[in-house]
Enzyme design. Sequence first.
Site, PDB file in Angstrom:
ATOM      1  N   SER A  34       7.392  -2.202  -0.971  1.00 10.32           N
ATOM      2  CA  SER A  34       6.285  -3.173  -1.555  1.00 10.32           C
ATOM      3  C   SER A  34       5.394  -2.644  -2.152  1.00 10.32           C
ATOM      4  CB  SER A  34       5.548  -3.840  -0.085  1.00 10.32           C
ATOM      5  OG  SER A  34       4.799  -4.821  -0.305  1.00 10.32           O
ATOM      6  N   ASP A  93      10.927  -8.919   0.798  1.00 10.18           N
ATOM      7  CA  ASP A  93      10.148  -7.947   1.045  1.00 10.18           C
ATOM      8  C   ASP A  93      10.898  -6.994   2.054  1.00 10.18           C
ATOM      9  OD1 ASP A  93       8.140  -5.818   1.837  1.00 10.18           O
ATOM     10  OD2 ASP A  93       6.576  -7.304   1.967  1.00 10.18           O
TER      11      ASP A  93
END
Length: 254
Positions: free
Chosen positions: A38, A151
């Site tokens: 991320s 993610d």
Amino acid sequence: MRLGLALSGGGARGIAHLGVLKALGEIGIEIDVISGVSSGAIAGVFYAAGYSPDDILKLIKELSVFQILRPALGKRGLLHLDEVEKLFNKYLGANLLFEDLRIPVVVNATAMNEGITVYFSSGKVIKPLLATTAVPILYKPIAYEGKLLNDGGLLNNLPIDPIQHDCDAIIGVHVNPIDHQANVTTLRGMIERTVMLAINNNVKLRLHLCDILLEPQELKGYRLTSFRKADEIFDIGYRYTLQMKKHLLKLTER
């Protein structure tokens, strides 16, 4: 000594990674491989592509996060990352390869159908980098190499695993310290708190793999969306790492 750096996700808190990288450079510690997820992956890739921490901070401050979040029509997510992809293409190059980076980088994402973590360290950079930032439900998954990716922090928010056998020592940077005195009063706050608590459970499983863990406690006071406080967050990571200089040098001397 071959030294690895694992950078966690954390939204705006991930700006602290840039302060960490700047301080490590001033201390004289050279990183041989970076693993990121991320916001940690974004910091790692831009740094490995040749941008200085200060340059990356400047880019973040100049770009309005809210202008690049546009509604997306689709059943699998509310927002898309088209504008983010344009920015990555502009500053990194649409055809950038992992092999082109001056420091090896590993980026992890979650393969939603299989329910597993996948790691990327070769081939094109942009799609894996988009995937690792695509928060499930909020963002449409990224279709890449036959997988639907979101993610990577969902399953592994401190990706030490892919580099542990390639390093003599690993510095882990976790930017999501839990505030045990949090006052949650809104629905938005409850959702953010729920996500943070859930993700931190997968971090705990990997902490023992770090030779040194950098976890600035001052970050407790910042939200995942506190991009307007970028300077403060950067400074927290920078100052904290300088305070850990003695321990970091001891690690490299070992």
